[in-house]
Design a protein around this motif. Structure first.
Motif, PDB file in Angstrom:
ATOM      1  N   TYR A 111       8.155  31.691  14.141  1.00  0.00           N
ATOM      2  CA  TYR A 111       7.483  30.472  14.580  1.00  0.00           C
ATOM      3  C   TYR A 111       7.100  29.534  13.433  1.00  0.00           C
ATOM      4  O   TYR A 111       7.412  28.360  13.466  1.00  0.00           O
ATOM      5  CB  TYR A 111       6.233  30.817  15.408  1.00  0.00           C
ATOM      6  N   ALA A 112       6.431  30.056  12.423  1.00  0.00           N
ATOM      7  CA  ALA A 112       5.929  29.187  11.362  1.00  0.00           C
ATOM      8  C   ALA A 112       6.998  28.809  10.346  1.00  0.00           C
ATOM      9  O   ALA A 112       7.132  27.639   9.973  1.00  0.00           O
ATOM     10  CB  ALA A 112       4.750  29.847  10.653  1.00  0.00           C
ATOM     11  N   GLU A 113       7.751  29.790   9.880  1.00  0.00           N
ATOM     12  CA  GLU A 113       8.726  29.518   8.820  1.00  0.00           C
ATOM     13  C   GLU A 113       9.764  28.467   9.209  1.00  0.00           C
ATOM     14  O   GLU A 113      10.057  27.571   8.401  1.00  0.00           O
ATOM     15  CB  GLU A 113       9.406  30.802   8.366  1.00  0.00           C
ATOM     16  N   PRO A 114      10.331  28.508  10.418  1.00  0.00           N
ATOM     17  CA  PRO A 114      11.302  27.459  10.771  1.00  0.00           C
ATOM     18  C   PRO A 114      10.708  26.049  10.710  1.00  0.00           C
ATOM     19  O   PRO A 114      11.381  25.105  10.291  1.00  0.00           O
ATOM     20  CB  PRO A 114      11.720  27.816  12.206  1.00  0.00           C
ATOM     21  N   GLU A 140      11.358  22.761   7.397  1.00  0.00           N
ATOM     22  CA  GLU A 140      11.709  21.358   7.601  1.00  0.00           C
ATOM     23  C   GLU A 140      10.892  20.429   6.701  1.00  0.00           C
ATOM     24  O   GLU A 140      11.246  19.277   6.518  1.00  0.00           O
ATOM     25  CB  GLU A 140      11.496  20.972   9.065  1.00  0.00           C
ATOM     26  N   LYS A 141       9.802  20.943   6.147  1.00  0.00           N
ATOM     27  CA  LYS A 141       8.940  20.148   5.271  1.00  0.00           C
ATOM     28  C   LYS A 141       9.541  20.094   3.869  1.00  0.00           C
ATOM     29  O   LYS A 141      10.038  21.094   3.354  1.00  0.00           O
ATOM     30  CB  LYS A 141       7.527  20.751   5.202  1.00  0.00           C
ATOM     31  N   GLN A 188      11.524  23.219   0.987  1.00  0.00           N
ATOM     32  CA  GLN A 188      12.984  23.279   0.906  1.00  0.00           C
ATOM     33  C   GLN A 188      13.398  23.734  -0.489  1.00  0.00           C
ATOM     34  O   GLN A 188      12.793  23.358  -1.494  1.00  0.00           O
ATOM     35  CB  GLN A 188      13.586  21.922   1.268  1.00  0.00           C
ATOM     36  N   ASP A 189      14.424  24.552  -0.523  1.00  0.00           N
ATOM     37  CA  ASP A 189      14.841  25.161  -1.785  1.00  0.00           C
ATOM     38  C   ASP A 189      15.259  24.148  -2.840  1.00  0.00           C
ATOM     39  O   ASP A 189      15.031  24.370  -4.027  1.00  0.00           O
ATOM     40  CB  ASP A 189      15.979  26.153  -1.548  1.00  0.00           C
ATOM     41  N   GLN A 190      15.833  23.022  -2.449  1.00  0.00           N
ATOM     42  CA  GLN A 190      16.275  22.060  -3.461  1.00  0.00           C
ATOM     43  C   GLN A 190      15.096  21.462  -4.229  1.00  0.00           C
ATOM     44  O   GLN A 190      15.235  21.129  -5.404  1.00  0.00           O
ATOM     45  CB  GLN A 190      17.159  20.956  -2.869  1.00  0.00           C
ATOM     46  N   VAL A 191      13.925  21.381  -3.611  1.00  0.00           N
ATOM     47  CA  VAL A 191      12.735  20.907  -4.322  1.00  0.00           C
ATOM     48  C   VAL A 191      12.347  21.917  -5.396  1.00  0.00           C
ATOM     49  O   VAL A 191      12.047  21.538  -6.538  1.00  0.00           O
ATOM     50  CB  VAL A 191      11.564  20.662  -3.337  1.00  0.00           C
ATOM     51  N   LEU A 192      12.380  23.187  -5.044  1.00  0.00           N
ATOM     52  CA  LEU A 192      12.081  24.235  -6.017  1.00  0.00           C
ATOM     53  C   LEU A 192      13.127  24.264  -7.124  1.00  0.00           C
ATOM     54  O   LEU A 192      12.793  24.391  -8.300  1.00  0.00           O
ATOM     55  CB  LEU A 192      12.008  25.596  -5.311  1.00  0.00           C
ATOM     56  N   GLU A 193      14.382  24.099  -6.763  1.00  0.00           N
ATOM     57  CA  GLU A 193      15.448  24.077  -7.762  1.00  0.00           C
ATOM     58  C   GLU A 193      15.269  22.918  -8.731  1.00  0.00           C
ATOM     59  O   GLU A 193      15.467  23.068  -9.942  1.00  0.00           O
ATOM     60  CB  GLU A 193      16.805  24.006  -7.077  1.00  0.00           C
TER      61      GLU A 193
END
Length: 82
Positions: A12-15, A19-20, A24-29
């Motif tokens: 429920y929460a993770e999906p 979207e935020k 998102q992984d590209q922000v961390l990358e």
């Protein structure tokens, strides 16, 4: 942590969080792009692991708080006193 909280978070929460932009992984990358290349994968894994544990724990605490507030208002029976 109880498995039910992990399951609820995963389904429920993770999906919704994924979207935020900040989740998102590209922000961390992008943030880790300044780190030496040989450390990036390890740092990415560590931060992603912390994010998962902290988010799951925060979600579980929110569920518990919501249930406690509902019980306080008398809408949900409080089984803890039994």
């Amino acid at each position: 942590m109880k498995e039910i909280y992990e399951w609820l978070y995963d389904h429920y929460a993770e999906p919704v969080l994924n979207e935020k932009p900040l989740f998102q992984d590209q922000v961390l990358e992008e943030a880790l792009s300044a780190a030496p290349e040989d450390l990036r994968l390890r740092l990415f894994d560590q931060v992603a692991g912390l994010r998962l544990r902290w988010c799951t724990e925060a979600f579980a605490r929110g569920v518990q708080l919501g249930l406690a507030l509902e019980a306080e208002e008398g809408r949900v029976p409080d089984y803890r006193s039994r």
